[in-house]
Design a protein around this motif. Structure first.
Motif, PDB file in Angstrom:
ATOM      1  N   VAL A  31     -15.865  11.701   9.043  1.00  0.00           N
ATOM      2  CA  VAL A  31     -17.467  11.046   8.887  1.00  0.00           C
ATOM      3  C   VAL A  31     -17.271   9.790   8.059  1.00  0.00           C
ATOM      4  CG1 VAL A  31     -18.536  12.947  10.013  1.00  0.00           C
ATOM      5  CG2 VAL A  31     -18.271  12.582   7.636  1.00  0.00           C
ATOM      6  N   ALA A  32     -16.096   9.816   7.094  1.00  0.00           N
ATOM      7  CA  ALA A  32     -16.171   8.907   5.960  1.00  0.00           C
ATOM      8  C   ALA A  32     -15.304   7.277   6.796  1.00  0.00           C
ATOM      9  CB  ALA A  32     -15.134   9.013   5.057  1.00  0.00           C
ATOM     10  N   ASP A  33     -15.989   6.270   5.928  1.00  0.00           N
ATOM     11  CA  ASP A  33     -15.404   4.951   6.455  1.00  0.00           C
ATOM     12  C   ASP A  33     -14.013   4.668   6.093  1.00  0.00           C
ATOM     13  OD1 ASP A  33     -15.125   3.452   3.743  1.00  0.00           O
ATOM     14  OD2 ASP A  33     -16.933   4.541   3.473  1.00  0.00           O
ATOM     15  N   GLN A  34     -13.203   3.846   6.962  1.00  0.00           N
ATOM     16  CA  GLN A  34     -12.050   3.802   6.675  1.00  0.00           C
ATOM     17  C   GLN A  34     -11.638   3.272   5.594  1.00  0.00           C
ATOM     18  OE1 GLN A  34      -9.979   4.357   9.619  1.00  0.00           O
ATOM     19  NE2 GLN A  34      -8.182   4.513   7.640  1.00  0.00           N
ATOM     20  N   GLU A  35     -12.234   2.636   4.612  1.00  0.00           N
ATOM     21  CA  GLU A  35     -11.838   2.158   3.356  1.00  0.00           C
ATOM     22  C   GLU A  35     -11.717   3.331   2.381  1.00  0.00           C
ATOM     23  OE1 GLU A  35     -13.441  -0.776  -0.498  1.00  0.00           O
ATOM     24  OE2 GLU A  35     -14.352  -0.611   1.730  1.00  0.00           O
ATOM     25  N   THR A  36     -12.556   4.266   2.551  1.00  0.00           N
ATOM     26  CA  THR A  36     -12.740   5.502   1.876  1.00  0.00           C
ATOM     27  C   THR A  36     -11.630   6.378   2.175  1.00  0.00           C
ATOM     28  OG1 THR A  36     -15.131   5.522   1.709  1.00  0.00           O
ATOM     29  CG2 THR A  36     -13.985   7.597   1.218  1.00  0.00           C
ATOM     30  N   ILE A  37     -11.154   6.692   3.333  1.00  0.00           N
ATOM     31  CA  ILE A  37      -9.980   7.464   3.892  1.00  0.00           C
ATOM     32  C   ILE A  37      -8.849   6.921   3.253  1.00  0.00           C
ATOM     33  CG2 ILE A  37      -8.669   8.161   6.003  1.00  0.00           C
ATOM     34  CD1 ILE A  37     -11.388   7.949   7.574  1.00  0.00           C
ATOM     35  N   ASN A  38      -8.526   5.560   3.341  1.00  0.00           N
ATOM     36  CA  ASN A  38      -7.500   5.020   2.963  1.00  0.00           C
ATOM     37  C   ASN A  38      -7.243   5.151   1.381  1.00  0.00           C
ATOM     38  OD1 ASN A  38      -6.904   3.869   5.331  1.00  0.00           O
ATOM     39  ND2 ASN A  38      -7.800   1.820   4.858  1.00  0.00           N
ATOM     40  N   TRP A  39      -8.398   5.199   0.597  1.00  0.00           N
ATOM     41  CA  TRP A  39      -8.415   5.395  -0.914  1.00  0.00           C
ATOM     42  C   TRP A  39      -8.003   6.902  -1.216  1.00  0.00           C
ATOM     43  CZ3 TRP A  39     -10.826   8.814  -3.945  1.00  0.00           C
ATOM     44  CH2 TRP A  39     -10.506   8.472  -5.575  1.00  0.00           C
ATOM     45  N   ILE A  40      -8.673   7.779  -0.265  1.00  0.00           N
ATOM     46  CA  ILE A  40      -8.275   9.181  -0.614  1.00  0.00           C
ATOM     47  C   ILE A  40      -6.959   9.810  -0.335  1.00  0.00           C
ATOM     48  CG2 ILE A  40      -8.909  11.608   0.450  1.00  0.00           C
ATOM     49  CD1 ILE A  40     -11.756  10.775   0.623  1.00  0.00           C
ATOM     50  N   TYR A  41      -6.405   9.256   0.754  1.00  0.00           N
ATOM     51  CA  TYR A  41      -4.928   9.502   1.131  1.00  0.00           C
ATOM     52  C   TYR A  41      -4.017   8.748   0.119  1.00  0.00           C
ATOM     53  CZ  TYR A  41      -5.880  11.913   5.551  1.00  0.00           C
ATOM     54  OH  TYR A  41      -6.330  12.870   6.252  1.00  0.00           O
ATOM     55  N   GLY A  42      -4.363   7.625  -0.386  1.00  0.00           N
ATOM     56  CA  GLY A  42      -3.517   7.111  -1.475  1.00  0.00           C
ATOM     57  C   GLY A  42      -3.457   7.602  -2.690  1.00  0.00           C
ATOM     58  N   ALA A  43      -4.628   8.146  -3.027  1.00  0.00           N
ATOM     59  CA  ALA A  43      -4.888   8.702  -4.550  1.00  0.00           C
ATOM     60  C   ALA A  43      -4.363  10.199  -4.503  1.00  0.00           C
ATOM     61  CB  ALA A  43      -6.321   8.759  -4.763  1.00  0.00           C
ATOM     62  N   LEU A  44      -4.769  11.054  -3.273  1.00  0.00           N
ATOM     63  CA  LEU A  44      -4.467  12.391  -3.264  1.00  0.00           C
ATOM     64  C   LEU A  44      -3.253  13.001  -2.461  1.00  0.00           C
ATOM     65  CD1 LEU A  44      -8.086  13.705  -2.979  1.00  0.00           C
ATOM     66  CD2 LEU A  44      -6.773  13.056  -5.104  1.00  0.00           C
ATOM     67  N   ALA A  45      -2.498  12.085  -1.457  1.00  0.00           N
ATOM     68  CA  ALA A  45      -1.483  12.511  -0.921  1.00  0.00           C
ATOM     69  C   ALA A  45      -0.252  12.348  -1.825  1.00  0.00           C
ATOM     70  CB  ALA A  45      -1.170  11.617   0.504  1.00  0.00           C
ATOM     71  N   PHE A  46       0.766  13.080  -1.488  1.00  0.00           N
ATOM     72  CA  PHE A  46       2.054  12.980  -2.234  1.00  0.00           C
ATOM     73  C   PHE A  46       2.928  12.165  -2.007  1.00  0.00           C
ATOM     74  CE2 PHE A  46       6.370  14.368  -3.279  1.00  0.00           C
ATOM     75  CZ  PHE A  46       6.120  14.968  -4.543  1.00  0.00           C
ATOM     76  N   ASP A  47       3.127  10.874  -2.915  1.00  0.00           N
ATOM     77  CA  ASP A  47       4.134   9.754  -2.816  1.00  0.00           C
ATOM     78  C   ASP A  47       5.395  10.559  -2.792  1.00  0.00           C
ATOM     79  OD1 ASP A  47       5.550   7.487  -2.976  1.00  0.00           O
ATOM     80  OD2 ASP A  47       4.276   6.635  -4.421  1.00  0.00           O
ATOM     81  N   VAL A  48       6.262  10.460  -1.744  1.00  0.00           N
ATOM     82  CA  VAL A  48       7.432  10.896  -1.585  1.00  0.00           C
ATOM     83  C   VAL A  48       8.301  10.076  -2.614  1.00  0.00           C
ATOM     84  CG1 VAL A  48       9.593  11.512  -0.035  1.00  0.00           C
ATOM     85  CG2 VAL A  48       7.382  11.740   0.851  1.00  0.00           C
ATOM     86  N   GLY A  49       8.228   8.816  -2.947  1.00  0.00           N
ATOM     87  CA  GLY A  49       9.147   8.066  -3.798  1.00  0.00           C
ATOM     88  C   GLY A  49       8.632   8.168  -5.146  1.00  0.00           C
ATOM     89  N   GLN A  50       7.824   8.945  -5.450  1.00  0.00           N
ATOM     90  CA  GLN A  50       7.446   9.100  -6.813  1.00  0.00           C
ATOM     91  C   GLN A  50       8.525   9.801  -7.710  1.00  0.00           C
ATOM     92  OE1 GLN A  50       5.502   7.777  -9.586  1.00  0.00           O
ATOM     93  NE2 GLN A  50       3.563   8.660  -8.627  1.00  0.00           N
ATOM     94  N   VAL A  51       8.821  10.930  -6.861  1.00  0.00           N
ATOM     95  CA  VAL A  51      10.084  11.667  -7.590  1.00  0.00           C
ATOM     96  C   VAL A  51      11.356  10.702  -8.150  1.00  0.00           C
ATOM     97  CG1 VAL A  51      11.779  13.656  -7.411  1.00  0.00           C
ATOM     98  CG2 VAL A  51       9.393  13.853  -6.531  1.00  0.00           C
TER      99      VAL A  51
END
Length: 218
Positions: A31-51
């Protein structure tokens, strides 16, 4: 007429809390707007390249982000079906682990298996040539499946347990390493076979440790 006090739905509390958290989080995202969804996944998902960036000491690598997203990526899911499958398997296998070894060990298995799965996915993906995010509770879920595999040993015997593990890993590799995985995951996503394998093996090792400690008790 006898009356049973046993509830029809009696999943242990920590497993039930984790499953509810996964379901509620996904519903809120729908039920969140797309901008919020993009921010949440960008901030909380695991960045595979980070390692890879951390190992190379590259600019922009963040140890704090790495540590945070090792945990938060397990609450996010790609779509409703992805969430539902993980929630159902966690309810089934996590309940058995929590009932057998207690809530603290269950949480340890779930978290560490998720961590190992995410890091293994990052390692097998090197070099990472394009942005890639990992999310889902699958690593932790496969950890509980690994523990449950050894718990099934007395009932199904070594042959049955080995057959179960072989079929499970075989299907996982076929789905993860062929176009079938992309077809099942949907557009823009793939299934992380490495995170599943890492989580499962971690669960097996924890089960061996837990059961060996129980065997040594007088």
């Amino acid at each position: 007429m006898s009356h049973s006090e046993e509830p029809a739905f009696n999943a242990p509390p920590v497993t039930l809390f984790l499953v509810a958290s996964i379901i509620v989080s996904h519903i809120l995202l729908t039920v969140a707007d797309q901008e919020t969804i993009n921010w949440i996944y960008g901030a909380l998902a695991f960045d595979v390249g980070q390692v890879e960036r951390l190992l190379n000491g590259a600019a922009g690598a963040s140890l704090i982000q790495f540590l945070v997203t090792l945990n938060t990526h397990m609450i996010l899911h790609h779509d409703f079906m992805h969430m539902l499958v993980n929630a159902f398997m966690l309810l089934a296998f996590g309940s058995m682990v929590e009932r057998t070894f207690g809530p603290v060990r269950f949480v340890i298995v779930f978290l560490v298996a998720g961590w190992v799965g995410a890091i293994l996915e990052a390692l097998v993906s090197m070099p990472v040539t394009e942005p890639s995010l990992l999310y889902g509770a699958s690593g932790g879920v496969f950890g509980t499946m690994g523990v449950t595999t050894l718990l099934m040993l007395p009932k199904f015997g070594l042959r049955g347990v080995v057959s179960f593990a072989a079929v499970l890993m075989g299907v996982n590799l076929v789905i993860g390493l062929t176009p079938l995985g992309a077809l099942l995951a949907g557009e823009g996503a793939t299934i992380s076979w490495a995170a599943h394998v890492g989580g499962y093996v971690t669960g097996l090792l924890f089960a061996i440790w837990f059961l060996s400690r129980l065997a040594r008790r007088p």
